[in-house]
Scaffold this motif. Sequence first.
Motif, PDB file in Angstrom:
ATOM      1  N   GLU A  47     -12.627   1.717 -15.900  1.00 56.26           N
ATOM      2  CA  GLU A  47     -11.850   2.278 -14.797  1.00 56.26           C
ATOM      3  C   GLU A  47     -12.025   1.460 -13.526  1.00 56.26           C
ATOM      4  O   GLU A  47     -11.160   1.477 -12.657  1.00 56.26           O
ATOM      5  N   ASP A  48     -13.137   0.737 -13.401  1.00 60.01           N
ATOM      6  CA  ASP A  48     -13.328  -0.128 -12.240  1.00 60.01           C
ATOM      7  C   ASP A  48     -12.293  -1.253 -12.229  1.00 60.01           C
ATOM      8  O   ASP A  48     -11.857  -1.684 -11.158  1.00 60.01           O
ATOM      9  N   ASP A  50      -9.348  -0.935 -13.871  1.00 57.95           N
ATOM     10  CA  ASP A  50      -8.040  -0.302 -13.958  1.00 57.95           C
ATOM     11  C   ASP A  50      -7.708   0.438 -12.668  1.00 57.95           C
ATOM     12  O   ASP A  50      -7.483   1.646 -12.659  1.00 57.95           O
ATOM     13  N   ALA A  51      -7.704  -0.324 -11.590  1.00 50.29           N
ATOM     14  CA  ALA A  51      -7.398   0.226 -10.277  1.00 50.29           C
ATOM     15  C   ALA A  51      -6.312  -0.634  -9.645  1.00 50.29           C
ATOM     16  O   ALA A  51      -6.191  -1.826  -9.954  1.00 50.29           O
ATOM     17  N   GLU A  52      -5.521  -0.024  -8.780  1.00 47.04           N
ATOM     18  CA  GLU A  52      -4.419  -0.753  -8.151  1.00 47.04           C
ATOM     19  C   GLU A  52      -4.905  -2.076  -7.557  1.00 47.04           C
ATOM     20  O   GLU A  52      -5.908  -2.130  -6.847  1.00 47.04           O
TER      21      GLU A  52
END
Length: 179
Positions: A47-48, A50-52
């Motif tokens: 998720e780190d 998978d951020a904009e």
Amino acid sequence: MNVIVLVGSLRADSTNRQLAENAIAQLPEGSTARVFDRVADLPHYSEDLDAEGRVPAVAEELRRAIADADALIAVTPEYNGTLSSVMKNAIDWASRPYGEACVSGTRTIVLAASAAPYAAQWARTDAVRALQVAGADVVEDTFGVGTSHEAFVDGTLVDAEALAELRALVGRLAATPVA
């Protein structure tokens, strides 16, 4: 029909790669299919990442390829009683962002080739489960071929019974109306 194919084996001459090519050959005339050859380049899902503004280009490419496809063929070897980490990682990237997964609603079939006598049944079962949780519309019948005998000759699936089963499953994938 536009089909994207994910192969969970990184070995260039793998039987799973051969199986993928044989499945592509069973698609109806006029269909297009592409093997997404960059699964090895995907970083482990985080998720780190998978951020904009931080999503790796290869993950964005995978997501676009799946989103643009009418159907998905997932081909996985079985390692230690489950699907390959390469396939699981690709599914993880395709399952996000939550609520917007590119794989959501995508008609999917799961295939496997294995020297194991049960033709990677555990890997196929786990791949179906992961894909369903990710939101894919998975045809629950899977196809597995044992490679302990001469199922493939020069990359071609020559086992007549196996080829008929593969043809039938690809036919079920292709028979689904394209949205």
